[in-house]
Motif scaffolding. Structure first.
Motif, PDB file in Angstrom:
ATOM      1  N   GLY A  68       0.811  -1.212   0.000  1.00 34.29           N
ATOM      2  CA  GLY A  68       0.000   0.000   0.000  1.00 34.29           C
ATOM      3  C   GLY A  68       0.847   1.266   0.000  1.00 34.29           C
ATOM      4  N   LEU A  69       1.963   1.250   0.743  1.00 33.11           N
ATOM      5  CA  LEU A  69       2.836   2.416   0.813  1.00 33.11           C
ATOM      6  C   LEU A  69       3.503   2.701  -0.537  1.00 33.11           C
ATOM      7  N   ILE A  70       3.927   1.637  -1.220  1.00 35.93           N
ATOM      8  CA  ILE A  70       4.564   1.835  -2.531  1.00 35.93           C
ATOM      9  C   ILE A  70       3.558   2.376  -3.546  1.00 35.93           C
ATOM     10  N   ILE A  71       2.357   1.793  -3.549  1.00 37.36           N
ATOM     11  CA  ILE A  71       1.307   2.280  -4.460  1.00 37.36           C
ATOM     12  C   ILE A  71       1.000   3.749  -4.158  1.00 37.36           C
ATOM     13  N   SER A  72       0.959   4.091  -2.864  1.00 39.40           N
ATOM     14  CA  SER A  72       0.699   5.484  -2.471  1.00 39.40           C
ATOM     15  C   SER A  72       1.800   6.415  -2.965  1.00 39.40           C
ATOM     16  N   SER A  73       3.050   5.936  -2.953  1.00 44.33           N
ATOM     17  CA  SER A  73       4.167   6.770  -3.410  1.00 44.33           C
ATOM     18  C   SER A  73       4.078   7.076  -4.904  1.00 44.33           C
ATOM     19  N   PHE A  74       3.387   6.221  -5.658  1.00 46.32           N
ATOM     20  CA  PHE A  74       3.219   6.450  -7.093  1.00 46.32           C
ATOM     21  C   PHE A  74       2.256   7.605  -7.379  1.00 46.32           C
ATOM     22  N   ILE A  75       1.274   7.772  -6.509  1.00 43.07           N
ATOM     23  CA  ILE A  75       0.196   8.717  -6.796  1.00 43.07           C
ATOM     24  C   ILE A  75       0.208   9.965  -5.912  1.00 43.07           C
ATOM     25  N   ALA A  76       0.956   9.936  -4.821  1.00 48.52           N
ATOM     26  CA  ALA A  76       0.960  11.072  -3.882  1.00 48.52           C
ATOM     27  C   ALA A  76       1.887  12.187  -4.370  1.00 48.52           C
ATOM     28  N   GLU A  77       1.707  13.392  -3.813  1.00 50.55           N
ATOM     29  CA  GLU A  77       2.625  14.485  -4.126  1.00 50.55           C
ATOM     30  C   GLU A  77       3.996  14.155  -3.549  1.00 50.55           C
ATOM     31  N   PRO A  78       5.068  14.733  -4.124  1.00 51.10           N
ATOM     32  CA  PRO A  78       6.443  14.361  -3.764  1.00 51.10           C
ATOM     33  C   PRO A  78       6.749  14.309  -2.271  1.00 51.10           C
ATOM     34  N   GLN A  79       6.317  15.323  -1.493  1.00 53.40           N
ATOM     35  CA  GLN A  79       6.629  15.356  -0.057  1.00 53.40           C
ATOM     36  C   GLN A  79       6.046  14.141   0.661  1.00 53.40           C
ATOM     37  N   VAL A  80       4.786  13.813   0.353  1.00 53.64           N
ATOM     38  CA  VAL A  80       4.124  12.664   0.981  1.00 53.64           C
ATOM     39  C   VAL A  80       4.714  11.365   0.452  1.00 53.64           C
ATOM     40  N   ALA A  81       5.011  11.311  -0.842  1.00 53.30           N
ATOM     41  CA  ALA A  81       5.561  10.095  -1.466  1.00 53.30           C
ATOM     42  C   ALA A  81       6.877   9.692  -0.811  1.00 53.30           C
TER      43      ALA A  81
END
Length: 459
Positions: free
Chosen positions: A358-371
């Motif tokens: 879930g964290l990796i998938i989130s890093s694909f779609i989140a803004e850079p700071q959150v990713a």
């Protein structure tokens, strides 16, 4: 305190020191990769060959151990746990000294790779002896707890490695040196420190008397036990994913947020520090302590660990609280998922693997700071994976534990193969989506925690 517990204290302290040392040394590779990448103008793929040389040595060394065990001449049984650890430390000390001399003389990149290979051979001796040793010196039911505890100190080493290494390599020594000279003093210091640890281990009383347990003996081949082989594959994917993320994070943060290597190295310590926090929590969660006591101890250790990481990075790199507060959110989530794991190694493994997906998938779609923080938080959930996979894979093996351990340590080769593969992917589709490589790894670990660990096992 029982006699058995008293007799295990000194061995546990001695081995815990080793876990810290090889954690520190291993995480320095994450600083070396961007450093050597700049010095020798390497691509992402070429820079990640550092991990291929280092972790490839684990496969070679463990394979030799395994061949001896097949002939009924288990090296650890013949040499002894203590002597195996001492041999490994001496080899590692020599390798660090040669690395320092290579840096001092600005020798070619390939020379660094050879010294790192030798360093990996030395650490292979430590891994093969230390991991099963921790598992068998106490209660079988709390083996995962003990291994997670020693792994927590391993993570303390990996936390301090990028923070201290990044400061000295990119800031302190880089100011007055040319080429590779910046890594001369750090590795010379490590060589001296390893010699000191060797003396400490030599003077420590480490004994082991095999317990009489109703476990399977060597009558059945290890290769007829699917859960062991599937566990070995679990080690391959776990180490490969963990090392790939650590190896490529500095470049990832530089490209995502434009941060220099020294700052990115400081943030990287939160990735490894997350593993330290999770392993301390895992050691408590998987122990036999009362549930009420577990909660208190977990909170105290989480707070203390976070403060250590924060203080080191504030002192060396000036990272203030408002830059890192988001990490606390993930620590709270880590607590919640430990609770859902109910102190069961297999269940916790599968849950944590799903969280990392879930964290990796989130890093694909989140803004850079959150990713960036999604990627760093993976360390928190990597935490218990090594200890849980390892103990699930060697459970109930009795006299076959040493040969199984050799197979598992061989599979650390995942740390040699997956980082260059991610580097190659980063060169082609970009660093952001190259994290598909560790994503595949966590899919497999989820399978092992749900089903793989019991295939072919008499439960």
């Amino acid at each position: 305190m029982t006699t058995e517990k008293k007799n295990s204290i000194i061995p546990m302290i001695s081995v815990t020191v080793l876990f810290f040392m090889w954690g520190f040394i291993t995480s320095l590779n994450d600083v070396l990769i961007p450093f050597l990448k700049n010095v020798y103008s390497l691509s992402h793929f070429e820079a990640n060959i550092v991990q291929f040389a280092f972790f490839g040595a684990y496969f070679v060394g463990a394979f030799i151990f395994f061949l001896f065990s097949l002939k009924g001449k288990d090296p650890i049984t013949k040499i002894g746990y203590k002597n195996t650890l001492i041999i490994g430390l001496i080899i590692a000390a020599i390798a660090c000294f040669l690395f320092a001399m290579t840096a001092k003389n600005n020798l070619p990149f390939t020379t660094f790779l050879l010294t790192l290979f030798l360093l990996g051979i030395g650490l292979t001796f430590l891994q093969i002896a230390a991991n099963p040793f921790v598992s068998i010196i106490g209660d079988r039911q709390t083996a995962s707890s003990r291994l997670n505890l020693t792994q927590a100190f391993n993570s303390l080493g990996t936390t301090l490695g990028p923070a201290l290494g990044g400061y000295f390599v990119f800031n302190y020594f880089a100011k007055n040196t040319i080429g590779t000279d910046a890594v001369f003093v750090p590795y010379l210091f490590l060589a001296c420190l390893l010699i000191a640890v060797t003396v400490f281990i030599y003077m420590s009383k480490i004994t082991y008397t095999e317990q009489e347990e109703e476990l399977e003996t060597a009558k059945t081949s290890i290769f007829n036990k699917p859960y062991v082989l599937l566990g070995a594959l679990g080690i391959f994917f776990y180490v490969g994913a963990e090392v790939s993320i650590g190896s490529n994070f500095v470049s990832y943060m530089k490209e995502m947020l434009g941060k220099p290597e020294s700052v990115a190295s400081a943030f990287l310590s939160y990735y490894w520090g997350g593993a330290m926090i999770g392993r301390f929590l895992g050691a408590i969660s998987l122990s036999n302590a009362k549930q009420s006591s577990k909660f208190i101890y977990m909170i105290l250790l989480a707070v203390a660990s976070f403060l250590i990481i924060f203080f080191v990075n504030y002192s060396l790199h000036g990272l203030v609280f408002h830059q890192v507060w988001f990490f606390i959110v993930f620590i709270v989530l880590n607590f919640i998922f430990f609770y859902l794991g109910k102190g069961k190694p297999a269940l916790s493994l599968s849950i944590f693997a799903m969280v990392n997906l879930g964290l990796i998938i989130s890093s694909f779609i989140a803004e850079p700071q959150v990713a960036v923080w999604c990627v760093l938080a993976i360390g928190l959930f990597n935490s218990i994976m090594w200890g849980n996979v390892f103990t699930l894979a060697i459970d109930g093996l009795g006299k076959q534990t040493a040969s199984a351990s050799s197979i598992l340590i061989m599979m650390i080769v995942g740390g040699a193969l997956l980082p260059p593969l991610q580097g190659l992917l980063a060169d082609t589709i970009g660093i952001k989506y190259s994290f598909i490589i560790p994503m595949i790894s966590y899919c497999y670990l989820c399978f092992y925690g749900l089903k793989g660990y019991k295939i072919g096992k008499h439960i």
